[in-house]
Design an enzyme around this catalytic site. Structure first.
Site, PDB file in Angstrom:
ATOM      1  N   ASP A 306      -9.177  38.807  31.455  1.00  0.00           N
ATOM      2  CA  ASP A 306      -8.439  37.578  30.691  1.00  0.00           C
ATOM      3  C   ASP A 306      -9.394  36.483  31.287  1.00  0.00           C
ATOM      4  O   ASP A 306      -9.855  36.367  32.163  1.00  0.00           O
ATOM      5  CB  ASP A 306      -7.492  37.551  31.265  1.00  0.00           C
ATOM      6  CG  ASP A 306      -6.266  38.133  30.352  1.00  0.00           C
ATOM      7  OD1 ASP A 306      -6.899  38.867  30.425  1.00  0.00           O
ATOM      8  OD2 ASP A 306      -5.246  37.358  30.577  1.00  0.00           O
ATOM      9  N   HIS A 447      -8.808  39.517  36.294  1.00  0.00           N
ATOM     10  CA  HIS A 447      -9.397  38.263  35.735  1.00  0.00           C
ATOM     11  C   HIS A 447     -11.462  38.879  35.517  1.00  0.00           C
ATOM     12  O   HIS A 447     -11.803  38.894  36.241  1.00  0.00           O
ATOM     13  CB  HIS A 447      -9.126  36.619  35.750  1.00  0.00           C
ATOM     14  CG  HIS A 447      -7.673  36.940  35.873  1.00  0.00           C
ATOM     15  ND1 HIS A 447      -6.763  37.084  35.838  1.00  0.00           N
ATOM     16  CD2 HIS A 447      -7.852  35.633  35.119  1.00  0.00           C
ATOM     17  CE1 HIS A 447      -5.622  35.982  35.668  1.00  0.00           C
ATOM     18  NE2 HIS A 447      -5.898  35.599  34.365  1.00  0.00           N
TER      19      HIS A 447
END
Ligand code: NI
Length: 493
Positions: A306, A447
């Site tokens: 993300d 991430h």
């Protein structure tokens, strides 16, 4: 041995012809040297590509080469899935000391507007030697149905006669004695087989039932020569004591009474020399999706990244490529605008790009029109950068309400494994959580904007790979039609 009169007469007059069906009188020239089977190069199928995947860890290498054919995804998915099953089995149960390799390739055996056929060959090399095996799958393009080898025959009696005749030819033409016959072949022909008077239409479920019943039959590695003769392949080692490939070739007349309507169609396909590309329809988006993998049959994990793209994204892509792993990147519109090339490279490498809003807004409480506007702006930026429009989104903070779901117009993807990487920024902790919690069907949240996350990736990939997992995009995890718009998903159940 006894063959019923009608069949015996036909088979014996053709035995000589069958013997002649060697490479010397083989026309067409598709097959590799010594291989009588017709093979069709992917270039004869519109949009077809061969996709190569490989991974290596600790001296154990695996590779898969499988086709992607727009308009025939159920077929290519079946081919890739059977190879994935073999790979998982090899990595988890076939453990061997030191170096080992599993190499799998698919080759087209037929390609016309009516039918596709493919042969999958797996080669295992371990300290104890090399083992090869082949199997075939067929595809009825009009019905979009994948069929097993048994669909080539009218019924079980026809398969039994073909099996007994194969055994006889192995004995008489290849000097294989009774004890040396491979498992799954009938040793004697049925006394009075009732063969159908004309080729039968076989229902897919009947063909599948028969294939399951005859799961150990070597007749699954079957095809046709360019003259339309049925040929059964025995890979090196499949016949005990035979290190070379052995092929039993029938003749048209001999096998005509055994073939189903579909079998006759496949036979005619083998005799057809392609003059133009076969077009099975399908869209450019289809081609982009790749061959497909059925995650109900093999263990899959969807790794998701993300808030990128960012400075570690390209390093993440490099690590993923070492395992031919595919992942999903939920990107921010603001970052896409800054690093469009990285998004383009990500999509080109076969990863999925998901929408993570323009600048990470909490969507809960935002009006429907506000949500729509934000997501559209982000999807526009992604499409402009990468040429593909996202089919999935992830709400920032996993935060949404009913109005959000209604407004997004695509599935909302959450996660069941949170590596907490944004909080700990600790490579070991991230790795431990991922490996402890990831299970079949998991969606793992990471991430690609934090260095410790990028550093955790190699350990996560190698450990899950060795457990036989396949790394897929979110859309692939759920399969075509497996997700609905305006629904939230934590994992594949
Ligand atoms: Ni986020």
């Amino acid at each position: 041995m006894r063959i019923p009169n009608r069949t015996r007469a036909v088979l014996s007059t053709c035995a000589g012809l069958a013997l002649l069906a060697t490479p010397a009188c083989h026309s067409g020239g598709y097959g590799a040297a010594g291989d009588d089977l017709v093979t069709v190069a992917p270039k004869w199928i519109k949009g077809a590509q061969m996709l190569a995947e490989r991974a290596e860890h600790g001296g154990v290498r695996v590779s898969i080469e499988s086709p992607s054919v727009p308009g025939a995804r159920t077929f290519t998915s079946e081919l890739r899935t059977i190879m994935a099953e073999t790979q998982t089995e090899f990595l988890t149960r076939g453990k061997s000391e030191g170096d080992a390799e599993l190499d799998q390739k698919a080759t087209f055996l037929a390609a016309t507007p009516d039918v596709l056929g493919a042969r999958v060959v797996s080669t295992r090399t371990t300290a104890t030697g090399t083992e090869e095996s082949g199997t075939t799958r067929w595809y009825d393009t009009a019905k979009k149905t994948v069929l097993p080898w048994t669909a080539l025959f009218s019924d079980e009696a026809s398969v039994t006669v073909a099996g007994a005749e194969t055994a006889r030819r192995l004995r008489e033409q290849h000097g294989v004695d009774e004890e040396g016959l491979p498992a799954g072949l009938p040793t004697v022909s049925p006394e009075e087989p009732q063969l159908p008077a004309a080729p039968k239409a076989v229902a897919p479920k009947d063909a599948e039932g028969l294939a399951a019943k005859l799961a150990d039959s070597p007749l699954d590695d079957i095809g046709f020569t360019s003259s339309g003769a049925l040929a059964v392949n025995f890979s090196p080692g499949e016949i005990p004591g035979r290190d070379e490939k052995v092929q039993v070739v029938f003749s048209n007349e001999g096998t005509d009474p055994l073939l189903s309507e579909f079998g006759m169609m496949v036979r005619d396909a083998a005799k057809t020399t392609p003059e133009q590309k076969v077009d099975l329809g399908g869209s450019a988006a289809d081609a982009h999706k790749g061959p497909g993998l059925d995650c109900s049959r093999v263990p899959c994990v969807a790794l998701t990244f993300d808030d990128g793209p960012g400075e570690y994204t390209e390093g993440v892509l490099d690590e993923l490529s070492k395992y031919s792993a595919r992942a999903t990147f939920f990107v921010l519109g603001t970052m896409v605008r800054e690093m469009p090339d990285v998004v383009a490279r990500t999509a080109e490498a076969g990863h999925e790009i998901g929408n993570h809003t323009w600048d990470h807004a909490d969507l809960s409480g935002v009006s429907e029109s506000g949500v729509r506007k934000d997501l559209a702006r982000t999807s526009d930026a992604i499409e402009k950068a990468a040429g593909v429009r996202p089919a999935v989104m992830r709400p920032p903070y996993g935060s949404y309400d009913e109005a959000t779901l209604k407004a997004i117009g695509m599935p909302a993807i959450l996660w069941d494994v949170d590596t907490m990487d944004w909080q700990s920024r600790d490579t070991k902790k991230i790795t431990d959580i991922a490996l402890k919690q990831a299970a079949e069907g998991s969606i793992v949240l990471m991430h690609d904007i934090h260095e410790p996350s990028a550093k955790a990736l190699p350990g996560i990939l190698s450990a899950l790979h060795q457990k036989g997992y396949h790394f897929v995009t979110v859309s692939e995890l759920f399969g075509d039609g497996g997700m609905k718009s305006a629904m939230a998903y934590l994992r594949r159940e």
